[in-house]
Structure formats: C-alpha cells, structure tokens
Write an enzyme that holds these catalytic residues in place. Structure first.
Site, short mmCIF file in Angstrom:
data_model
loop_
_atom_site.label_atom_id
_atom_site.label_comp_id
_atom_site.label_asym_id
_atom_site.label_seq_id
_atom_site.Cartn_x
_atom_site.Cartn_y
_atom_site.Cartn_z
N HIS A 22 0.83 -1.20 0.00
CA HIS A 22 0.00 0.00 0.00
C HIS A 22 0.86 1.25 0.00
O HIS A 22 1.76 1.40 0.83
CB HIS A 22 -0.92 -0.01 1.22
CG HIS A 22 -1.76 1.20 1.35
ND1 HIS A 22 -1.94 1.83 2.53
CD2 HIS A 22 -2.46 1.89 0.42
CE1 HIS A 22 -2.74 2.88 2.35
NE2 HIS A 22 -3.06 2.93 1.07
N ASP A 66 -4.75 3.77 -4.75
CA ASP A 66 -4.80 4.13 -3.33
C ASP A 66 -6.11 4.86 -3.00
O ASP A 66 -6.36 5.95 -3.51
CB ASP A 66 -3.59 4.98 -2.97
CG ASP A 66 -3.40 5.16 -1.47
OD1 ASP A 66 -4.34 4.83 -0.69
OD2 ASP A 66 -2.33 5.62 -1.07
N TYR A 116 9.90 13.84 -12.50
CA TYR A 116 11.12 13.04 -12.47
C TYR A 116 11.58 12.77 -11.04
O TYR A 116 11.96 11.65 -10.69
CB TYR A 116 12.26 13.73 -13.24
CG TYR A 116 12.10 13.78 -14.73
CD1 TYR A 116 11.45 12.79 -15.45
CD2 TYR A 116 12.64 14.84 -15.45
CE1 TYR A 116 11.34 12.84 -16.83
CE2 TYR A 116 12.53 14.90 -16.84
CZ TYR A 116 11.88 13.90 -17.52
OH TYR A 116 11.76 13.95 -18.88
#
Length: 148
Positions: A22, A66, A116
């Site tokens: 998770h 999530d 990034y």
C-alpha cells in the site's frame, strides 16, 4: 500460464505487482522517458513493445489505486509553450473510470522535473514503447480489501 491475467503482463511485472505494498508507486514510462537513470534505485521492467494505455488497463485489473490518497494517479504536465497535445490523457481517464469511481478526479499532475524527482522514489519503473508525448503516468497502489 495463468488464468485471468492479461498476457501483456510479463512475469517480472506480475512479481513486482505482488511485491508492492500500500502506497508504493509504479511508473509507466513512455518511450522518451529516462527510465534507466530515473529508475536506477527502482526495479525497472521492460515492456518496450507495448503502449501505456494497454498496460494501464491490464495493471488496473490486478491492482487497486490508493483509496486514501486524493490523487493516486499522476501525469507529467506539458511544458509551458510546448504545442504538444495530450489525447492519451483522455484514454487514461476512460480506463481509470472503469476501475475507480473517482475517474478523472483521481488524476493529478506534476511539473516535468518534479515528476522526475517523484519517479525516482518509485518502487518500479516500467519502460514502454509508447510514442505519445507526455504519456508518463504514476500509479500509487491501494489496499485490496477482504472479499475482493
């Protein structure tokens, strides 16, 4: 061979999806993404012959987003002044809406270099052969509840 698993998912990626917990992050990187340098501290899986949309759909069949994060999906923002359009984002919204009731509301964006930097913390970066620009997408793994 296993039943119910899209054959586009290579064994290495299936293993990674099982290992992720998770809150762990998976990046689907387009063909222009600096996969090896950004993913030097992550697991890198090569799926060069496939596009991000088809991989996204196959992954979301196996992995929930999530539920406790308002934006578990992150896209790389278009650089200001870049005339590029992002029609693939519409594909992403359609795919995500089939797996998460938040649909487009589950998607956030980050400026290119911030994307990034966040991707450097990913558990896994998947190199794809996607040719669409700004097709990079980060997914934060959710919880599989009992009975699912």
């Amino acid at each position: 061979m296993l039943k119910g698993i899209d054959p586009i998912i290579p064994p290495e990626l299936l293993k990674v999806l099982c290992e992720m917990g998770h809150g762990d992050v998976l990046v689907l990187a387009d063909g222009n993404f600096p996969t090896e340098s950004v993913g030097k501290d992550a697991i890198v899986v090569r799926c060069d012959g496939h596009g991000t949309s088809e991989l996204l759909k196959a992954i979301l069949k196996l992995m929930p987003l999530d539920q406790y994060t308002s934006k578990p999906v992150t896209l790389m923002e278009v650089v200001p002044g870049d005339p590029c359009e992002t029609p693939i984002w519409n594909d992403y919204e359609d795919i995500i809406s089939g797996f998460d009731k938040r649909a487009a509301n589950a998607i956030g964006t980050l400026e290119r270099f911030a994307f990034y930097d966040e991707a450097k913390n990913a558990y896994c970066v998947v190199a794809t052969g996607e040719r669409a620009q700004y097709a990079n997408i980060m997914l934060r793994k959710g919880v599989v509840f009992a009975g699912e």
